[in-house]
Structures are given as structure tokens and as C-alpha cells.
Write an enzyme that holds these catalytic residues in place. Sequence first.
Site, PDB file in Angstrom:
ATOM      1  N   THR A 243       0.860  -1.179   0.000  1.00  0.00           N
ATOM      2  CA  THR A 243       0.000   0.000   0.000  1.00  0.00           C
ATOM      3  C   THR A 243       0.895   1.228   0.000  1.00  0.00           C
ATOM      4  OG1 THR A 243      -1.780  -1.128   1.178  1.00  0.00           O
ATOM      5  CG2 THR A 243      -1.768   1.275   1.266  1.00  0.00           C
TER       6      THR A 243
ATOM      7  N   LYS B  19      -0.324   5.052   8.509  1.00  0.00           N
ATOM      8  CA  LYS B  19       0.373   5.246   7.241  1.00  0.00           C
ATOM      9  C   LYS B  19      -0.624   5.314   6.092  1.00  0.00           C
ATOM     10  CE  LYS B  19       1.505   2.244   4.415  1.00  0.00           C
ATOM     11  NZ  LYS B  19       1.923   1.077   3.612  1.00  0.00           N
TER      12      LYS B  19
ATOM     13  N   LYS C 249      -7.636   1.354  -2.595  1.00  0.00           N
ATOM     14  CA  LYS C 249      -7.240   0.948  -1.242  1.00  0.00           C
ATOM     15  C   LYS C 249      -7.459   2.101  -0.265  1.00  0.00           C
ATOM     16  CE  LYS C 249      -5.506  -1.521   2.116  1.00  0.00           C
ATOM     17  NZ  LYS C 249      -4.189  -2.171   2.109  1.00  0.00           N
TER      18      LYS C 249
END
Length: 295
Positions: free
Chosen positions: A102, A245, A177
Site C-alpha cells: 500500500t 500510514k 485501497k
Amino acid sequence: MAAITFIGTGVMGGPMARHLADAGHSLHLYNRTRAKAEATAKQITEKGGSAKVFDSPAEAARGSDVAISCVGNDDDLSAVILGSQGIFSTMAKGGLFIDHTTVSATLARQIAVESGPRGIMCVDAPVSGGQAGAENGQLAIMCGGSKDAFARAETIMQSYAARIVHIGGPGAGQTTKMVNQICIAGILGGLSEALRFAEASNLDTDLVFDAISGGAAQSWQMDNRWKTMADNSFDFGFAIDWMRKDLGLAIDESRNIGASVPVAALVDQFYAEVQQSGGGRFDTSALITRLKRKS
């Protein structure tokens, strides 16, 4: 069957590599901590599969038909792909690169551009489903890249996925995502408040779950985390450190595209509070710990 380079054999990458070996592929493994790659290779060879550990991504990618990465962040991915010892320095023309990290959509698009002159097809393919999904081969994968690249990648990813969807061009997997993480953040924020509200009302939380989990309030998080949150159990794989994150990527991208994500930004601040209290390695449902229980 392909010779596949797999970069990053941690809690997600290790199981994915093992599924590929179970499907008959031979594996070239690299991990920054070599011992993790060696542990994965041992698990594969003990089951009769083929796996070899290399000292750099470039060495691992030499002679491979396909390269797959699952590392930590933008800097990690850039180093193992575009660095002097990155896989693009040795991958042959006509190869396929699949990234399960990611990262920012900007980096995903940059990698796609860099791959063009080399004749390498690219798919940005972040995953959802956590460690359990990786172990059980039940990941959901959201993909960006050309139709031709996706068609090649899909047959490989089926070894460890329950759902694979091609969203659009380069970077579309990563932005999807971000959508996923924004949804999770909002749901866990509401779920945390609802559970503490039920406790403060002196309700039996098991009965509350039975009453509301079959209606409009139902969600995966409610089904799988309501009771563990009530029990203060937060060891389920996907850490708050990683969620922060991911939310940071989504918040940054929202500024780039002119979108407003106030709930995600607020929940990110709440996660920061949990981090500061020492809960960064707890899974994301530990968001509830910032809300005090009724004494």
C-alpha cells in the site's frame, strides 16, 4: 508455471509466496531481513516446493518471468524497484511486475511510467483481508494497470485471493485501497462509540450484538470485532501504525484531488492518541481504548 521473484516475505508476503509455491511456481525470494526469506524458503522446500533466497532484489529478479513485491512504504518500494539494486535493473523485457504494497498513487503511476521503456507490464494491486486473509488465500485485491497487464496478473494472484477486481489504469488500485481504509476508519470510529455507549447504559453487549448485527448497523467489523473489543483483545494483525500510514496516504491524496475527508482525518487523530499511549502495534479495533469505560 512461472519463475517468480517475491520481494518482502513478512506477515503478508510470506503466506502469499507459500501459496504461489503450492500452485507449482518456483520462487526467488528477497527480504531486507534475510532470516525471514530463509524461513519462508524452508517452509516451501519442506513441502516439496522450489525456493531460493537472494542477497538483493536485482539478483532475485534475474531470470524471473514475474516479480511481486509486498514491502512497507513508498521509500521501501522505490528502493527495491527503481534503486541501483532494484528489480527493474535486471528484469527482462516482457516481464510482469505486481505490487501488493500500500503506497501512494503517485509512486504507482511513476513505476508504471518507468516500466514502459523496459517493456515491463505493471499492476498496482494493494490487498485487503489482513494476515488471516493472506494465510488462508482469501485476500481481496484491487488492481490498477492496463487490461493486458491485469489479465496476466490475475491468473497468478488467484493463488492467494478470493476477490480480484480491475479498477482502472495505473494508480487506480492504490486509490481504491485508500477508499477501503477511509471506510474502515469511519466504521471503527462509530463502532467504538456505540460499544462504549452500550456499556455505559448497563446493557448486555452480547445481547445488543444479537439485536443489531442482523440489521442496517451490521458490518464486517461488527461481526468480527464487537466481542473482541468488548473483551479488550486487540491482537489481530493489522496494526494501528500501518493504518496511520494508510490514512496519511488517503489524506494526502485528498488534497491532490480536491476531495474532503474530515471523518478520516479525525479518526486518524484518534489513532494518533492510541499510538502515543503505546498502542501502535495493536490492531485497528484498539481505537476503542481512547474511550474510557464506565467505572
